[in-house]
Design a protein around this motif. Structure first.
Motif, PDB file in Angstrom:
ATOM      1  N   GLN A 180     -19.167  56.112  50.561  1.00  0.00           N
ATOM      2  CA  GLN A 180     -20.240  56.125  51.574  1.00  0.00           C
ATOM      3  C   GLN A 180     -21.694  56.364  50.899  1.00  0.00           C
ATOM      4  O   GLN A 180     -22.694  56.277  51.480  1.00  0.00           O
ATOM      5  N   SER A 181     -21.669  56.692  49.720  1.00  0.00           N
ATOM      6  CA  SER A 181     -22.891  56.919  49.114  1.00  0.00           C
ATOM      7  C   SER A 181     -23.840  55.726  48.756  1.00  0.00           C
ATOM      8  O   SER A 181     -23.341  55.053  48.030  1.00  0.00           O
ATOM      9  N   GLU A 182     -24.894  55.584  49.153  1.00  0.00           N
ATOM     10  CA  GLU A 182     -25.751  54.321  49.068  1.00  0.00           C
ATOM     11  C   GLU A 182     -26.349  54.164  47.785  1.00  0.00           C
ATOM     12  O   GLU A 182     -26.870  55.172  46.914  1.00  0.00           O
ATOM     13  N   PRO A 183     -26.539  52.961  47.304  1.00  0.00           N
ATOM     14  CA  PRO A 183     -27.179  52.685  46.133  1.00  0.00           C
ATOM     15  C   PRO A 183     -28.573  53.311  46.165  1.00  0.00           C
ATOM     16  O   PRO A 183     -29.138  53.434  47.166  1.00  0.00           O
ATOM     17  N   GLY A 184     -29.085  53.832  45.130  1.00  0.00           N
ATOM     18  CA  GLY A 184     -30.303  54.388  45.091  1.00  0.00           C
ATOM     19  C   GLY A 184     -30.359  55.892  45.203  1.00  0.00           C
ATOM     20  O   GLY A 184     -31.136  56.568  44.745  1.00  0.00           O
ATOM     21  N   SER A 185     -29.173  56.281  45.780  1.00  0.00           N
ATOM     22  CA  SER A 185     -28.879  57.805  45.643  1.00  0.00           C
ATOM     23  C   SER A 185     -28.143  58.126  44.166  1.00  0.00           C
ATOM     24  O   SER A 185     -27.379  57.202  43.619  1.00  0.00           O
ATOM     25  N   ILE A 186     -28.045  59.470  43.821  1.00  0.00           N
ATOM     26  CA  ILE A 186     -27.480  59.596  42.292  1.00  0.00           C
ATOM     27  C   ILE A 186     -26.091  59.452  42.374  1.00  0.00           C
ATOM     28  O   ILE A 186     -25.471  58.613  41.624  1.00  0.00           O
ATOM     29  N   ARG A 187     -25.275  59.848  43.489  1.00  0.00           N
ATOM     30  CA  ARG A 187     -23.779  59.599  43.717  1.00  0.00           C
ATOM     31  C   ARG A 187     -23.740  58.055  43.871  1.00  0.00           C
ATOM     32  O   ARG A 187     -22.639  57.304  43.302  1.00  0.00           O
ATOM     33  N   GLY A 188     -24.562  57.332  44.768  1.00  0.00           N
ATOM     34  CA  GLY A 188     -24.527  56.005  44.724  1.00  0.00           C
ATOM     35  C   GLY A 188     -24.600  55.112  43.626  1.00  0.00           C
ATOM     36  O   GLY A 188     -24.038  54.115  43.542  1.00  0.00           O
ATOM     37  N   ASP A 189     -25.488  55.794  42.942  1.00  0.00           N
ATOM     38  CA  ASP A 189     -25.782  54.714  41.615  1.00  0.00           C
ATOM     39  C   ASP A 189     -24.813  55.027  40.309  1.00  0.00           C
ATOM     40  O   ASP A 189     -24.628  54.292  39.519  1.00  0.00           O
ATOM     41  N   TYR A 190     -24.109  56.282  40.483  1.00  0.00           N
ATOM     42  CA  TYR A 190     -23.488  56.743  39.259  1.00  0.00           C
ATOM     43  C   TYR A 190     -21.853  57.182  39.351  1.00  0.00           C
ATOM     44  O   TYR A 190     -21.375  57.496  38.481  1.00  0.00           O
ATOM     45  N   SER A 191     -21.421  57.355  40.563  1.00  0.00           N
ATOM     46  CA  SER A 191     -20.296  58.022  40.852  1.00  0.00           C
ATOM     47  C   SER A 191     -19.286  57.208  41.802  1.00  0.00           C
ATOM     48  O   SER A 191     -19.909  56.750  42.405  1.00  0.00           O
ATOM     49  N   THR A 192     -18.123  57.474  41.203  1.00  0.00           N
ATOM     50  CA  THR A 192     -16.827  56.743  42.037  1.00  0.00           C
ATOM     51  C   THR A 192     -15.783  57.772  42.512  1.00  0.00           C
ATOM     52  O   THR A 192     -14.829  57.393  43.048  1.00  0.00           O
ATOM     53  N   ILE A 220     -31.180  62.640  48.105  1.00  0.00           N
ATOM     54  CA  ILE A 220     -31.369  62.156  46.988  1.00  0.00           C
ATOM     55  C   ILE A 220     -29.934  62.001  46.427  1.00  0.00           C
ATOM     56  O   ILE A 220     -29.683  61.084  45.569  1.00  0.00           O
ATOM     57  N   ASN A 221     -28.930  62.934  46.624  1.00  0.00           N
ATOM     58  CA  ASN A 221     -27.608  63.194  46.035  1.00  0.00           C
ATOM     59  C   ASN A 221     -26.875  62.048  46.552  1.00  0.00           C
ATOM     60  O   ASN A 221     -26.029  61.347  46.072  1.00  0.00           O
ATOM     61  N   GLY A 222     -26.852  61.497  47.795  1.00  0.00           N
ATOM     62  CA  GLY A 222     -26.001  60.700  48.325  1.00  0.00           C
ATOM     63  C   GLY A 222     -24.775  61.459  49.193  1.00  0.00           C
ATOM     64  O   GLY A 222     -24.355  62.677  48.843  1.00  0.00           O
ATOM     65  N   ALA A 223     -24.089  60.628  49.909  1.00  0.00           N
ATOM     66  CA  ALA A 223     -22.932  61.066  50.644  1.00  0.00           C
ATOM     67  C   ALA A 223     -21.909  61.764  49.324  1.00  0.00           C
ATOM     68  O   ALA A 223     -21.521  60.943  48.313  1.00  0.00           O
ATOM     69  N   THR A 224     -20.976  62.753  49.740  1.00  0.00           N
ATOM     70  CA  THR A 224     -20.017  63.142  48.793  1.00  0.00           C
ATOM     71  C   THR A 224     -18.828  61.957  48.764  1.00  0.00           C
ATOM     72  O   THR A 224     -18.601  61.838  47.560  1.00  0.00           O
ATOM     73  N   ASP A 225     -18.435  61.378  49.764  1.00  0.00           N
ATOM     74  CA  ASP A 225     -17.420  60.336  49.459  1.00  0.00           C
ATOM     75  C   ASP A 225     -18.101  59.054  48.833  1.00  0.00           C
ATOM     76  O   ASP A 225     -19.148  58.374  49.200  1.00  0.00           O
ATOM     77  N   PRO A 226     -17.577  58.658  47.665  1.00  0.00           N
ATOM     78  CA  PRO A 226     -18.114  57.550  46.861  1.00  0.00           C
ATOM     79  C   PRO A 226     -18.305  56.296  47.553  1.00  0.00           C
ATOM     80  O   PRO A 226     -19.100  55.571  47.663  1.00  0.00           O
TER      81      PRO A 226
END
Ligand code: CMP
Length: 139
Positions: A97-109, A89-95
């Motif tokens: 690699q974090s997939e769209p649909g995960s929290i980091r993938g959707d909101y963090s760079t 749900i969080n997504g990968a630590t590295d922005p």
């Protein structure tokens, strides 16, 4: 099916950006059960205790300064395979690699200002949860 508990933190950037509700709702929507919740500002001692595993890493000082800089929201979720699910749900630590649909993938760079933390294995969940929650605070 393993019923697990895991610690989730909405980091200072998530609180400041008004994403607390959005982040909590992703866990609830998935079907994980919220069993404890609080807002607090980390003391340096508690932040260092939580991130002891990373002491000595080049990013450690930056991480601690960021985590104590402003209030966070801490919560515990419970459910089948909760630890692995939370990390998805969080997504990968590295922005990158974090997939769209995960929290980091959707909101963090940003790898430090990456909105959320979740325990990464059962041993760490058992270590991290009591740093922020007493047994009486978990329902
Ligand atoms: P978190 O899941 O809270 O666990 C450790 C944190 O260190 C991580 O999220 C990132 O916010 C931060 N961090 C900063 N740089 C790095 C890095 N190069 N590798 C891993 N974690 C990093």
């Amino acid at each position: 099916m393993e019923i697990e508990q895991t610690l989730i933190l909405v980091k200072p950037d998530g609180v400041q950006r008004g994403l607390i509700g959005e982040i909590i709702s992703r866990y609830e929507r998935k079907g994980l059960k919220l069993i404890g919740l609080k807002m607090l500002q980390f003391s340096r001692i508690k932040a260092e205790e939580l991130y002891a595993i990373h002491k000595g890493q080049p990013f450690y000082d930056r991480l601690i300064e960021f985590m104590i800089s402003a209030p966070i929201v801490a919560f515990v979720v419970e459910g089948a395979n909760a630890i692995q699910l939370a990390r998805i749900i969080n997504g990968a630590t590295d922005p990158i690699q974090s997939e769209p649909g995960s929290i980091r993938g959707d909101y963090s760079t940003n790898i430090t200002r990456n909105l959320v933390h979740a325990s990464d294995c059962p041993e760490n969940a058992k270590y991290e949860i009591p740093i922020l929650f007493s047994p009486e605070e978990l329902c």
